[in-house]
Design an enzyme around this catalytic site. Structure first.
Site, PDB file in Angstrom:
ATOM      1  N   PRO A  46       0.821  -1.214   0.000  1.00 20.32           N
ATOM      2  CA  PRO A  46       0.000   0.000   0.000  1.00 20.32           C
ATOM      3  C   PRO A  46       0.846   1.252   0.000  1.00 20.32           C
ATOM      4  O   PRO A  46       1.735   1.396   0.821  1.00 20.32           O
ATOM      5  CB  PRO A  46      -0.796  -0.121   1.294  1.00 20.32           C
ATOM      6  CG  PRO A  46      -0.005  -1.026   2.165  1.00 20.32           C
ATOM      7  CD  PRO A  46       0.752  -1.941   1.251  1.00 20.32           C
ATOM      8  N   ASP A  85      -2.678   2.794   2.190  1.00 19.20           N
ATOM      9  CA  ASP A  85      -2.151   2.940   3.534  1.00 19.20           C
ATOM     10  C   ASP A  85      -2.706   4.244   4.082  1.00 19.20           C
ATOM     11  O   ASP A  85      -2.517   5.297   3.487  1.00 19.20           O
ATOM     12  CB  ASP A  85      -0.621   2.992   3.461  1.00 19.20           C
ATOM     13  CG  ASP A  85       0.015   2.702   4.807  1.00 19.20           C
ATOM     14  OD1 ASP A  85      -0.718   2.342   5.745  1.00 19.20           O
ATOM     15  OD2 ASP A  85       1.239   2.835   4.908  1.00 19.20           O
ATOM     16  N   TRP A 580       3.284   0.516  10.470  1.00 21.24           N
ATOM     17  CA  TRP A 580       3.944  -0.613   9.818  1.00 21.24           C
ATOM     18  C   TRP A 580       3.330  -1.935  10.258  1.00 21.24           C
ATOM     19  O   TRP A 580       3.440  -2.938   9.575  1.00 21.24           O
ATOM     20  CB  TRP A 580       5.443  -0.602  10.104  1.00 21.24           C
ATOM     21  CG  TRP A 580       6.122   0.504   9.373  1.00 21.24           C
ATOM     22  CD1 TRP A 580       6.615   1.660   9.899  1.00 21.24           C
ATOM     23  CD2 TRP A 580       6.340   0.577   7.971  1.00 21.24           C
ATOM     24  NE1 TRP A 580       7.137   2.443   8.907  1.00 21.24           N
ATOM     25  CE2 TRP A 580       6.991   1.794   7.714  1.00 21.24           C
ATOM     26  CE3 TRP A 580       6.053  -0.277   6.904  1.00 21.24           C
ATOM     27  CZ2 TRP A 580       7.361   2.194   6.427  1.00 21.24           C
ATOM     28  CZ3 TRP A 580       6.423   0.116   5.625  1.00 21.24           C
ATOM     29  CH2 TRP A 580       7.067   1.338   5.398  1.00 21.24           C
ATOM     30  N   GLN A 616      12.677  -0.699   1.621  1.00 21.21           N
ATOM     31  CA  GLN A 616      11.635  -1.453   2.333  1.00 21.21           C
ATOM     32  C   GLN A 616      12.159  -2.720   2.985  1.00 21.21           C
ATOM     33  O   GLN A 616      11.392  -3.456   3.609  1.00 21.21           O
ATOM     34  CB  GLN A 616      10.472  -1.784   1.396  1.00 21.21           C
ATOM     35  CG  GLN A 616       9.754  -0.577   0.845  1.00 21.21           C
ATOM     36  CD  GLN A 616       8.931   0.162   1.875  1.00 21.21           C
ATOM     37  OE1 GLN A 616       9.025  -0.094   3.066  1.00 21.21           O
ATOM     38  NE2 GLN A 616       8.127   1.107   1.438  1.00 21.21           N
ATOM     39  N   TRP A 620       8.354  -2.470   4.726  1.00 19.96           N
ATOM     40  CA  TRP A 620       7.286  -3.432   4.441  1.00 19.96           C
ATOM     41  C   TRP A 620       7.788  -4.867   4.347  1.00 19.96           C
ATOM     42  O   TRP A 620       7.190  -5.779   4.906  1.00 19.96           O
ATOM     43  CB  TRP A 620       6.578  -3.023   3.146  1.00 19.96           C
ATOM     44  CG  TRP A 620       5.295  -3.730   2.919  1.00 19.96           C
ATOM     45  CD1 TRP A 620       4.282  -3.919   3.819  1.00 19.96           C
ATOM     46  CD2 TRP A 620       4.886  -4.363   1.707  1.00 19.96           C
ATOM     47  NE1 TRP A 620       3.274  -4.617   3.235  1.00 19.96           N
ATOM     48  CE2 TRP A 620       3.601  -4.909   1.933  1.00 19.96           C
ATOM     49  CE3 TRP A 620       5.465  -4.514   0.455  1.00 19.96           C
ATOM     50  CZ2 TRP A 620       2.900  -5.591   0.958  1.00 19.96           C
ATOM     51  CZ3 TRP A 620       4.748  -5.186  -0.523  1.00 19.96           C
ATOM     52  CH2 TRP A 620       3.490  -5.721  -0.279  1.00 19.96           C
ATOM     53  N   LYS A 653      19.270  12.921  -5.721  1.00 21.59           N
ATOM     54  CA  LYS A 653      17.904  12.534  -5.409  1.00 21.59           C
ATOM     55  C   LYS A 653      16.931  13.501  -6.066  1.00 21.59           C
ATOM     56  O   LYS A 653      17.197  14.697  -6.144  1.00 21.59           O
ATOM     57  CB  LYS A 653      17.704  12.585  -3.884  1.00 21.59           C
ATOM     58  CG  LYS A 653      17.920  11.247  -3.212  1.00 21.59           C
ATOM     59  CD  LYS A 653      17.395  11.293  -1.785  1.00 21.59           C
ATOM     60  CE  LYS A 653      17.277   9.884  -1.234  1.00 21.59           C
ATOM     61  NZ  LYS A 653      16.890   9.849   0.168  1.00 21.59           N
ATOM     62  N   LYS A 656      11.811  18.316  -5.551  1.00 19.84           N
ATOM     63  CA  LYS A 656      10.862  19.253  -6.150  1.00 19.84           C
ATOM     64  C   LYS A 656      11.487  20.618  -6.312  1.00 19.84           C
ATOM     65  O   LYS A 656      11.312  21.290  -7.330  1.00 19.84           O
ATOM     66  CB  LYS A 656       9.614  19.363  -5.271  1.00 19.84           C
ATOM     67  CG  LYS A 656       8.551  18.343  -5.651  1.00 19.84           C
ATOM     68  CD  LYS A 656       7.301  18.529  -4.813  1.00 19.84           C
ATOM     69  CE  LYS A 656       6.390  17.312  -4.953  1.00 19.84           C
ATOM     70  NZ  LYS A 656       5.377  17.271  -3.899  1.00 19.84           N
TER      71      LYS A 656
END
Length: 1147
Positions: A46, A85, A580, A616, A620, A653, A656
């Site tokens: 999610p 999520d 989590w 992750q 996750w 990275k 924005k």
RNA sequence: GGGCCUAUAGCUCAGUCGGUUAGAGCGCUUCCCUGAUAAGGAAGAGGUCCCGCGUUCGAGUCGCGGUAGGCCCA
């Protein structure tokens, strides 16, 4: 159109999918099988939808689409439920922002009900936009049958899981050290520390170097920038691997001077590497009495800096209240005030000995916990000292620094009662400038503080997690024993409670009177209803486990014997679960297990496939694995792709503010979703590498893959539609005859089909291994072959309306679009529909390629069809006939063409100039025979009148001169010969070798045995006279006859003229079908050539009239071969028949 | 500070079990070809396989130690 608008095509396909309900039917078409035996189980990780998708989401989304699409075509039933999520701190922070509030007290003031309503709204705010993006990227996923972690069914499964853990003894309450804001009275997550760059600001703090007196008399020097933690001191940590010194201060040094005359100066202990830093206090020539290892210090005991917890009895009594409040069972602290080991101790600053206050530092807590020292929480929620430290009670910790330092220096306050020889000494008091975390909301300096927390006892089943991890297929492979495996092996207990509002509540109810303790844990709505009379209900009366509704469930404590009006009350602890925990519960919670679908779940766990980015492994992937191991003792997933990071175009990275990446919407609108999908899927990012996203990179994939594919299809459609005088031709699928042969098809046709077979086989292998980038590479190479070898060399057959060529290309394209469908679902859909007239490539089957075996098997076991599972591989692609010999032969052809071109180039003979002949000399007759059918291809590619085949057994060797070269097979000879093999290799390379009469080969004086060497025959020279000779890479050689006669020259000249006229046509902006009137002025010595090929020139240039004049050589433009004048022919001529026009010219 | 990963042509990357002369695509230079293609073909230039030590008959590949970068943790 030749230059299609791919985005426009994509939008049309997307619309047709929606209209045709294609996705749902692609799933429904496939039988799930008994107990889901034919299902491929995909778990959607999610996303937290509190914002718009970025490249990372798109990337993961593409993989989440490619794999299920592939499996669906392979015949599997693949459900794809979208997951949301919805809980957690990010949602709360967003809600706070929207509501314009900044701290917890304001939440309490406005009420949890209103606050949580805002949270709920914020997490669902972007669902529409997400759906749009996901749809636009052609990701097929079920939004209607989705799951949300805030669903009551999902949450009920989550509390079920918690209760399971509790019942198994795998959930417990303890302490956890967190950044803590004493002004907002709330702990912060570590994530909040990284949220703003200016969370860390420079701050001045007092730094103290304090000596603590060992029972043996020396002083341990500790250094701290938080003097206020000294009253809570419990231990001193040293690095066991670091060297420490016992030092006697120099005469006259400040420390030596601090004691009365006649008394020996105190000896101090600090890290050897830090001695120089204390020269000021200890004197330049302080004497090192002894050097010892840190490990030698471990276990030594000393007098604590303050007496608050020194008296065991008093400590036990005073601390009891705090312990009771936290629900922690009393236990003593026998190890306190001793030296303990800590790997984290460095000698970069301080003294190399670290003061441990386990309630106020993460390292402190971990190190003390390891030896059984429990934290002493001496500070209340507002950052003020409690009654545990009566001398400073009520004083805020930063304010208390001054008093604490003063008392330490003067032996006053609480130290007055301590014997002088047990008191600490202050060696140095300085001001320290350092980067210090501040609350991102109120900008006050944070402290670290132990708070009560619930944990999952991961350490207890850690080894089992490591074992079960071995069953998971990771991509890239090293994740298993690397990043993930190492993380598992070092796993600590998992803190799962959060002192927050918007999340799944921890289903623990406790008595509010410690005198009558009781703990109840609930794992279902039904259990709650049983004890509380009803399930929690929200303001609409619906069952809802969220706060505040769940907190409203209270009841009298059954263990409290007092009368009703005095009885204690069972109340839920206020904490909610770490989000989590929600995501780790996803496999069972999405189906409301075990309350529903228990049978389904049994057969769909572990899942077949998940994908997320590499981070992750601690997120996750990890929480799935923890809960899977603890609850079910099996892995949660069989295979996982862990992809790399998407970087901006500058290699940093994506950011924005830096705008260092192409705008997602722009790319989708200009290049399309398939372009982005292909770019991402073909990149190394799925092999764990990082990927720099640039517009050029995406465009390169469009140019290199998508446009060539489109143009191959466009070429086919263009000529197929105009065949038979515009009537069109409907291509047939190639089918082999009864013997499985493709009789009637050319070598080139069979070659293309054999290569398509190989493509299907190899892509299947790659996709089954989740090597998506490898699959893309194979397809890319195949498209190159299809367009630049097959179509380019066979164009004339299409213009000649050769139906076998059309059938072959149709069959190859149809299979290719199916193979490529998961990797470019929109463009292949359009092409496949055009080819077949059917509805969707995604409703078809993957080309399966085991026909040889299947044929034999099905012939002898006719009933095998019915007894086998639905999609076992039978004779489903009869047209794709493998032919390894043919493929190998064609590789030789390409070698020959390439080598012959190289010879032309070396001799500076342009390709337009026809040459008489090329001799191809191959090893033996068989090879020559296999090559024979391709001679015309070579002739046309290299512009030759004749291609002759010869083998070395003929007199070719004698005519062209050959040598034999020895190559050594090091892999075979190395083990036998050892060191000598190097000598042999060198000798072979230098020609220092010989073959005996009996055939024995000796190189560099060493005899070789069969298999250790190979004799390769090659042409010796470059040929004599006008013959050019070149060696082929795979053995054999070619001989090109460069001799030119008048006839060849004339033909070459004619082609030069045609070329020049074509250029002029292009320059005049004429359409390719425009007829022209042409006037050529040629030099006298070219007159005969131009005359001879007059018809050819007219035909090639679509000239309806050609006037030929002789002009002085000087008039011919530089770089050209003639004076060219042309004009578009008149309308009547234009519409006239080209051949008739040409005929007129010829006369 | 720790763990993991990466380092090969100008760029992006392959390189199997250690095997003789290390590859691809893109880019560049020159030439060629060109009525599907925003293309295609050939040749060329371009390499300290990050560095060092070791193992081995033989190392881009294996081991150890460094250096640089990335990710995660602290």
């Amino acid at each position: 159109m030749a230059s299609p608008s791919i985005p426009a095509i994509e939008r049309a396909v997307l619309a047709s999918w929606e209209a045709g309900d294609t996705f749902r039917r692609s799933v429904a078409n496939r039988d799930a099988g008994e107990n889901g035996s034919n299902e491929f189980v995909f778990y959607d990780g999610p996303p937290f939808a509190n914002g718009l998708p970025h490249y990372g989401h798109l990337l993961t989304g593409y993989v989440k689409d490619v794999v299920p699409r592939y499996q669906t075509m392979r015949g599997k039933h693949v459900e794809r439920r979208f997951g949301w999520d919805t809980h957690g701190l990010p949602a709360e922070l967003e809600a706070e922002r929207i509501l314009g509030i900044t701290d917890k007290s304001q939440i309490e003031a406005m009420g949890i009900e209103a606050f949580n309503a805002a949270c709920r709204e914020s997490v669902l705010r972007y669902t529409k936009e997400w759906q749009d993006y996901v749809t636009r990227q052609a990701r097929w996923v079920d939004f209607e049958n989705d799951y949300k972690t805030l669903d009551p069914t999902f949450m009920e499964s989550v509390i079920w899981a918690f209760k399971q853990l509790y019942d198994k003894g795998l959930a417990y309450e303890g302490f956890r050290v967190l950044p803590y804001c004493w002004r907002d009275e709330t702990p912060l997550s570590n994530h909040e520390l990284r949220m703003d760059d200016d969370v860390y600001q420079m701050r001045q703090d007092p730094a103290l170097t304090v000596g603590l007196r060992l029972l043996s008399g020396e002083y341990l020097l500790i250094w701290t920038t938080t003097p206020w933690t000294l009253p809570s001191h419990q231990a001193v940590a040293v690095n066991p691997d670091v060297a420490y010194v016992v030092v006697e201060p120099a005469q006259g040094s400040p420390l030596a001077a601090s004691v009365p005359d006649g008394e020996a100066p105190p000896r101090v202990i600090l890290a050897e590497a830090r001695l120089a830093a204390y020269a000021r206090e200890l004197g330049e020539d302080a004497r090192v009495v002894e050097t010892i290892q840190g490990s030698d210090l471990v276990g030594a005991h000393y007098h604590p800096p303050f007496p608050f917890f020194a008296d065991e009895a008093a400590y036990a009594e005073r601390d009891q209240a705090a312990r009771d409040a936290l629900g922690v069972a009393p236990e003593d602290n026998p190890h306190a005030f001793g030296v303990i080991a800590g790997d984290f101790v460095t000698t970069e600053d301080g003294t190399g000995l670290v003061h441990m206050a386990p309630a106020f530092g993460e390292d402190d807590m971990a190190a003390c916990d390891a030896v059984g020292i429990t934290p002493v929480v001496t500070v209340d929620s507002g950052g003020r000292f409690t009654a545990l430290v009566p001398d400073y009670e009520g004083v805020q910790v930063f304010d208390a620094n001054a008093a604490i330092i003063a008392d330490l220096k003067a032996g006053s306050g609480p130290l007055a009662a301590v014997p002088a020889d047990a008191r600490p000494i202050v060696l140095r008091h300085e001001t320290y400038d350092h980067s210090y975390p501040h609350c991102w909301r109120c900008r006050n300096p944070l402290i670290y503080k132990a708070v009560s927390s619930w944990f999952v006892r991961v350490t207890q089943f850690r080894d089992r997690m490591v074992e079960l991890n071995q069953e998971i297929a990771w991509t890239p492979e090293h994740i298993r024993d690397g990043q993930f495996g190492k993380w598992l092996a070092g796993a600590r207990d998992w803190s799962i409670s959060r002192n927050r509002y918007w999340g799944t509540p921890i289903p623990v109810w406790v008595s509010d009177d410690p005198a009558y303790p009781r703990i109840d844990v609930y794992g279902s709505l039904e259990e709650l209803a049983r004890d509380f009379g009803d399930v929690p209900r929200n303001d609409l009366g619906q069952p809802d486990l969220h706060r505040p509704w769940v907190d409203q469930l209270t009841r009298p404590n059954p263990d409290d014997p007092r009368p009703d009006d005095q009885r204690s009350t069972m109340r839920r602890i206020p904490d909610v679960l770490d989000v989590w925990f929600d995501s780790g519960s996803m496999p069972f919670a999405q189906v409301h297990y075990p309350f529903e679908n228990a049978d389904w779940f049994e057969h769909h766990y572990p899942g077949d496939f998940i994908v997320e980015y590499i981070g992750q492994t601690r997120g996750w992937f990890y929480t799935l694995h923890v809960l899977a191991t603890a609850l079910f003792d099996r892995p949660a997933f069989r295979s996982a792709i862990s992809h790399g990071i998407v970087l901006g175009s500058d290699g940093r990275k994506m950011s924005k503010s830096l705008r260092n990446y192409p705008d997602v919407t722009e790319v989708l609108d200009r290049d399309g979703s398939d372009a982005m999908r292909w770019f991402l899927m073909a990149s190394p990012i799925l092999r764990g590498g990082n990927l720099v996203v640039t517009e050029e990179g995406i465009r390169a994939e469009v140019r290199g893959v998508l446009l060539p594919l489109w143009n191959a299809w466009y070429f086919f459609a263009l000529y197929a539609n105009t065949m038979h005088d515009g009537e069109g031709y409907r291509a047939q699928r190639v089918s082999p005859d009864a013997d499985g042969r493709l009789a009637g098809y050319t070598e080139m046709d069979r070659y293309l089909l054999a290569r398509t077979h190989d493509l299907a086989r190899d892509v299947t292998r790659a996709a089954d291994a989740y090597d998506i980038a490898g699959a893309c590479q194979l397809i890319r190479e195949h498209i190159d072959l299809l367009t630049n070898w097959y179509v380019r060399t066979q164009r004339q057959r299409f213009w000649d309306e050769d139906t076998t060529a059309y059938d072959t290309l149709w069959t190859a394209l149809e299979a290719l679009t199916r193979i490529m469908a998961p990797f470019a679902p929109l463009l292949t859909e359009e092409i496949w529909r055009g080819l077949t007239g059917e509805e969707s490539v995604h409703l078809t089957d993957w080309p399966v390629t085991v026909r040889t075996e299947a044929r034999a098997e099905s012939a002898s076991h006719e009933d095998a069809f019915t007894s086998r599972p639905a999609r076992t591989l039978y004779d489903v692609e009869p047209a794709l006939v493998p032919d390894p010999d043919l493929v190998a032969a064609m590789d030789r052809v390409r070698e020959v063409v390439s080598t012959a071109h190289a010879l032309r180039k070396a001799a500076k003979v342009r390709v337009r100039q026809p040459l008489r002949s090329l001799a191809v000399v191959l090893a033996d007759e068989a090879e020559a025979a296999a090559f024979e059918p391709f001679a015309p291809i070579v002739a046309s590619e290299v512009n030759l009148k004749e291609v002759r085949l010869e083998d070395l057994g003929s007199d070719a060797a004698a005519r062209y001169g050959v040598v034999t070269r020895l190559t050594v097979n090091a892999r075979a000879a190395g083990p036998r010969l050892g060191k000598q093999v190097q000598q042999v290799i060198r000798a072979a390379r230098e020609g220092d070798w010989a073959q005996d009469a009996d055939g024995t080969v000796t190189a560099g004086g060493v005899a070789l045995v069969e298999g250790e060497y190979e004799l390769v025959t090659q042409a010796a020279g470059t040929g004599e006279g006008e013959l050019a000779v070149a060696v082929l890479p795979g053995g054999g050689f070619v001989v090109l006859d460069l001799a030119l006669d008048a006839e060849l020259r004339a033909e070459g000249y004619a082609r030069d003229v045609v070329r020049q006229v074509q250029d002029a046509r292009k320059a005049a902006d004429l359409h390719v079908t425009d007829r022209i009137v042409l006037r050529l002025g040629v030099a006298e010595h070219h007159r005969a050539a131009a005359q001879a090929h007059r018809a050819f020139i007219a035909k090639e240039t679509l000239a309806v009239a050609l006037e030929l004049d002789v002009v002085p050589e000087v008039d011919v433009p530089k770089g050209g071969v003639a004076v060219v004048e042309l004009a578009r022919a008149e309308a009547d001529a234009e519409t006239g028949d080209a051949e008739r026009a040409t005929a007129e010219v010829t006369e």
